[in-house]
Design a protein around this motif. Structure first.
Motif, PDB file in Angstrom:
ATOM      1  N   ILE A 105       0.988  -1.397   0.130  1.00 40.75           N
ATOM      2  CA  ILE A 105       0.362   0.644   0.344  1.00 40.75           C
ATOM      3  C   ILE A 105       0.809   1.466   0.029  1.00 40.75           C
ATOM      4  O   ILE A 105       0.449   2.450  -0.939  1.00 40.75           O
ATOM      5  N   THR A 106       1.887   1.255   0.835  1.00 41.92           N
ATOM      6  CA  THR A 106       2.702   2.562   0.857  1.00 41.92           C
ATOM      7  C   THR A 106       3.902   2.870  -0.352  1.00 41.92           C
ATOM      8  O   THR A 106       3.614   3.673  -0.437  1.00 41.92           O
ATOM      9  N   ALA A 107       3.860   1.497  -0.993  1.00 44.00           N
ATOM     10  CA  ALA A 107       4.852   1.832  -2.514  1.00 44.00           C
ATOM     11  C   ALA A 107       3.887   1.915  -3.065  1.00 44.00           C
ATOM     12  O   ALA A 107       4.496   2.190  -3.693  1.00 44.00           O
ATOM     13  N   PRO A 133      13.032  -0.181  13.575  1.00 42.23           N
ATOM     14  CA  PRO A 133      11.783   0.569  13.924  1.00 42.23           C
ATOM     15  C   PRO A 133      12.379   2.648  12.994  1.00 42.23           C
ATOM     16  O   PRO A 133      11.106   2.747  12.404  1.00 42.23           O
ATOM     17  N   LEU A 134      13.334   2.843  13.371  1.00 45.92           N
ATOM     18  CA  LEU A 134      13.565   4.199  12.552  1.00 45.92           C
ATOM     19  C   LEU A 134      13.165   4.104  11.020  1.00 45.92           C
ATOM     20  O   LEU A 134      12.369   5.284  10.408  1.00 45.92           O
ATOM     21  N   GLN A 135      13.767   2.875  10.247  1.00 50.41           N
ATOM     22  CA  GLN A 135      13.314   2.262   8.971  1.00 50.41           C
ATOM     23  C   GLN A 135      11.842   2.958   9.221  1.00 50.41           C
ATOM     24  O   GLN A 135      11.359   3.012   7.486  1.00 50.41           O
ATOM     25  N   MET A 136      10.910   1.848   9.200  1.00 47.40           N
ATOM     26  CA  MET A 136       9.698   1.590   9.256  1.00 47.40           C
ATOM     27  C   MET A 136       9.287   2.457   9.226  1.00 47.40           C
ATOM     28  O   MET A 136       7.949   3.260   8.571  1.00 47.40           O
ATOM     29  N   ALA A 137       9.733   3.434  10.747  1.00 48.75           N
ATOM     30  CA  ALA A 137       8.906   4.811  10.439  1.00 48.75           C
ATOM     31  C   ALA A 137       9.153   5.796   9.586  1.00 48.75           C
ATOM     32  O   ALA A 137       7.915   6.672   8.835  1.00 48.75           O
ATOM     33  N   ALA A 138      10.435   6.042   8.465  1.00 52.71           N
ATOM     34  CA  ALA A 138      10.500   6.940   8.046  1.00 52.71           C
ATOM     35  C   ALA A 138       9.771   6.012   7.185  1.00 52.71           C
ATOM     36  O   ALA A 138       9.282   7.419   5.926  1.00 52.71           O
ATOM     37  N   GLU A 139       9.934   5.321   6.205  1.00 55.15           N
ATOM     38  CA  GLU A 139       8.926   4.710   5.141  1.00 55.15           C
ATOM     39  C   GLU A 139       8.094   4.313   5.001  1.00 55.15           C
ATOM     40  O   GLU A 139       7.297   4.081   3.946  1.00 55.15           O
ATOM     41  N   GLN A 140       7.449   3.812   6.675  1.00 55.52           N
ATOM     42  CA  GLN A 140       6.143   3.012   6.322  1.00 55.52           C
ATOM     43  C   GLN A 140       5.212   3.837   6.501  1.00 55.52           C
ATOM     44  O   GLN A 140       4.032   3.323   7.418  1.00 55.52           O
ATOM     45  N   SER A 185       3.948  11.139   8.770  1.00 54.15           N
ATOM     46  CA  SER A 185       3.484  10.551   9.494  1.00 54.15           C
ATOM     47  C   SER A 185       2.600   8.776   9.222  1.00 54.15           C
ATOM     48  O   SER A 185       2.457   8.137   9.744  1.00 54.15           O
ATOM     49  N   ALA A 186       1.411   9.179   8.516  1.00 57.79           N
ATOM     50  CA  ALA A 186       1.342   8.094   8.425  1.00 57.79           C
ATOM     51  C   ALA A 186       1.262   6.803   7.226  1.00 57.79           C
ATOM     52  O   ALA A 186       1.147   5.744   7.616  1.00 57.79           O
ATOM     53  N   LEU A 187       1.742   7.876   6.842  1.00 58.91           N
ATOM     54  CA  LEU A 187       2.503   6.419   5.160  1.00 58.91           C
ATOM     55  C   LEU A 187       3.882   6.097   4.916  1.00 58.91           C
ATOM     56  O   LEU A 187       4.367   5.697   4.280  1.00 58.91           O
ATOM     57  N   GLY A 188       4.604   7.590   5.187  1.00 56.06           N
ATOM     58  CA  GLY A 188       6.302   7.483   5.792  1.00 56.06           C
ATOM     59  C   GLY A 188       6.440   7.579   4.312  1.00 56.06           C
ATOM     60  O   GLY A 188       5.414   8.503   2.914  1.00 56.06           O
ATOM     61  N   VAL A 189       7.411   8.215   3.469  1.00 57.44           N
ATOM     62  CA  VAL A 189       8.321   8.171   2.224  1.00 57.44           C
ATOM     63  C   VAL A 189       8.277   7.019   0.990  1.00 57.44           C
ATOM     64  O   VAL A 189       8.643   7.193   0.184  1.00 57.44           O
ATOM     65  N   GLY A 190       7.931   5.627   1.763  1.00 54.73           N
ATOM     66  CA  GLY A 190       8.030   5.080   1.045  1.00 54.73           C
ATOM     67  C   GLY A 190       8.996   3.402   0.718  1.00 54.73           C
ATOM     68  O   GLY A 190      10.282   4.343   1.347  1.00 54.73           O
ATOM     69  N   PRO A 191       8.786   2.581   0.523  1.00 52.69           N
ATOM     70  CA  PRO A 191      10.039   1.789   1.559  1.00 52.69           C
ATOM     71  C   PRO A 191      10.563   1.435   0.586  1.00 52.69           C
ATOM     72  O   PRO A 191      10.468   1.898  -0.681  1.00 52.69           O
TER      73      PRO A 191
END
Length: 355
Positions: A34-36, A258-265, A228-234
Motif C-alpha cells: 500500500i505505501t509503495a 524501527p526508524l526505517q519503518m517509521a520513515a518509509e511506512q 507520519s501516516a504513510l511514510g516516504v515509501g519502502p
C-alpha cells in the motif's frame, strides 16, 4: 475428563497463536504494498523479509517436531558457518564498520548461541547437554575472535540467560522482561534521534554509535514527521537522506529497523513491526516446550531485536530466516511428546492402545 480436554484446549491456543502470526505477517506485506503504491516505493525488501521469516518459521516448526535435539544443533552450526562466510557471500560493497555486515554477523552468532542452548535443554543425556553448552560457549568465543564486540556481548547475555532460565518457574515474568528490554533500547534510539537526552549523555552515546549513524537516524525521524501516516515509501530512504548520500559507501539504509519503518511506512509500519515481535513473545509464552527452551530462544530473539534497533541486521535474508527458524523450533511440539500424552490419556481412561 480433565486429561481428555487438556490437549484440545492446548491445541486451540496454538491455533489462535498461529492465526495471529499469519495475520501480522500478512498485514506487514500488505502495508508495504500500500505505501509503495502511494509513494512509488520498492516493497521487495519487506516482502522478501516476510517470506524469509515465514519460511524459517515453518522449517523450524517441522524440524523441531521431528528432531527436537538435532534440529537446533544443526541450526546453530549453520548460523556459525554463515556468520563466518557472510562477508564473502553478501553481494555489493562490504563495510568494515558496524554499519555494514558486522551487525549481521553479530545477529547470526546470537541466534546460533540461542539455538545451541535450546538444543542443550532439549537433550536428556548429561554428556550431550554439556557438549551442546560448550558449543554455545565456543560460538561466543568466536564472536570475540572475530572482533564483534556487539556479538560477544549479546552471545554472552543469551548464554547466561539460558543457564539462569533453568531456575525460572514462571516464564511470563521472563518474557515480560525481554519485551521491556527491547522497548527501552528502542526508546533510547528514538530519543537519540530526536536529541531529547541530556547533552552530555547524547555526546557520549554519539561517540560510541558514530556521528554518521546518528545523522541517519535524524534523517529517518525527520521523514517520519513529514508523513507520519504513510511514510516516504519502502526503499526510498536512500533517495531522500542527505546523510545516506554523503556516506563513503552508501547503502540507502538508516541502520535502525524501527526508524526505517517509521520513515518509509509511517506509524502503522512501526506498529506492525512491534506487533510481529509481540506475537513472537506471546508464542514463546504459550509454547508447549519447557520454560528454559522458551526463554533461551526469547533471549536470542531479543538480542537480535536490540541489534536491529541500532544496526542493519534485518536487511540480511540469512538473519530473517534464522530468526524465523529459531522461533519455530521453540514453539514446535515434538512428536514424541504427543505420543507420550496419548498413551498417558489412554491409561487414565482405562483404554487399551491399538497395537
Amino acid at each position: 475428563m480433565a486429561s481428555a480436554t487438556g490437549p484440545d484446549a492446548d491445541s486451540e491456543r496454538r491455533n489462535v497463536s498461529d492465526a495471529a502470526g499469519v495475520a501480522v505477517l500478512g498485514a506487514c506485506a500488505a502495508w508495504s504494498l500500500i505505501t509503495a503504491a502511494m509513494h512509488d516505493g520498492r516493497p521487495e525488501g519487506v516482502l522478501l523479509a516476510v517470506l524469509a521469516v515465514s519460511a524459517g518459521y515453518a522449517s523450524g516448526r517441522i524440524s523441531g517436531a521431528l528432531v527436537p535435539v538435532a534440529a537446533p544443533c544443526v541450526g546453530a552450526l549453520a548460523g556459525l558457518g554463515t556468520a563466518l562466510a557472510e562477508p564473502h557471500l553478501a553481494p555489493g560493497p562490504q563495510f568494515a564498520v558496524p554499519l555494514g555486515d558486522a551487525g549481521a554477523t553479530a545477529a547470526l552468532l546470537t541466534l546460533a548461541v540461542g539455538s545451541a542452548c535450546c538444543s542443550a535443554w532439549a537433550a536428556s543425556a548429561p554428556v550431550l547437554r554439556l557438549a551442546l553448552r560448550l558449543l554455545a560457549a565456543g560460538i561466543t568465543v568466536t564472536a570475540a575472535v572475530l572482533g564483534s564486540i556487539t556479538g560477544f556481548v549479546t552471545c554472552t547475555a543469551v548464554l547466561l540467560s539460558s543457564l539462569a532460565a533453568g531456575q525460572v518457574r514462571h516464564r511470563g515474568l521472563g518474557v515480560a522482561g525481554l519485551g521491556l528490554a527491547t522497548a527501552l533500547v528502542t526508546g533510547a534510539t528514538w530519543a537519540i534521534a530526536g536529541n531529547v537526552l541530556p547533552e552530555g549523555l547524547t555526546a557520549s552515546l554519539e561517540g560510541r554509535l558514530t556521528a554518521h549513524r546518528v545523522q541517519l537516524w535524524q534523517d529517518a525521524l525527520h521523514m517520519a514527521h513529514q508523513d507520519s501516516a504513510l511514510g516516504v515509501g519502502p526503499g526510498r530512504f536512500g533517495e531522500l537522506s542527505s546523510a545516506a548520500a554523503d556516506a563513503l559507501l552508501p547503502d540507502g539504509k538508516p541502520h535502525s529497523a524501527p526508524l526505517q519503518m517509521a520513515a518509509e511506512q509511517g506509524v502503522v509500519g512501526v506498529l506492525l513491526l512491534a506487533a510481529a515481535f509481540c506475537w513472537v513473545l506471546h508464542a514463546l509464552w504459550r509454547t508447549p516446550r519447557s520454560t528454559p527452551i522458551a526463554l533461551s530462544a526469547g533471549a536470542a530473539l531479543t538480542g537480535l531485536a536490540l541489534i536491529a534497533s541500532v544496526g542493519n541486521a534485518l536487511s540480511f535474508t540469512s538473519v530473517s530466516v534464522g530468526a524465523g527458524f529459531l522461533a519455530g523450533l521453540a514453539t514446535a511440539r515434538p512428536l514424541a511428546d504427543d505420543s507420550s500424552r496419548t498413551a498417558s490419556d489412554a491409561r487414565t481412561r482405562g483404554d487399551r492402545l491399538a497395537p
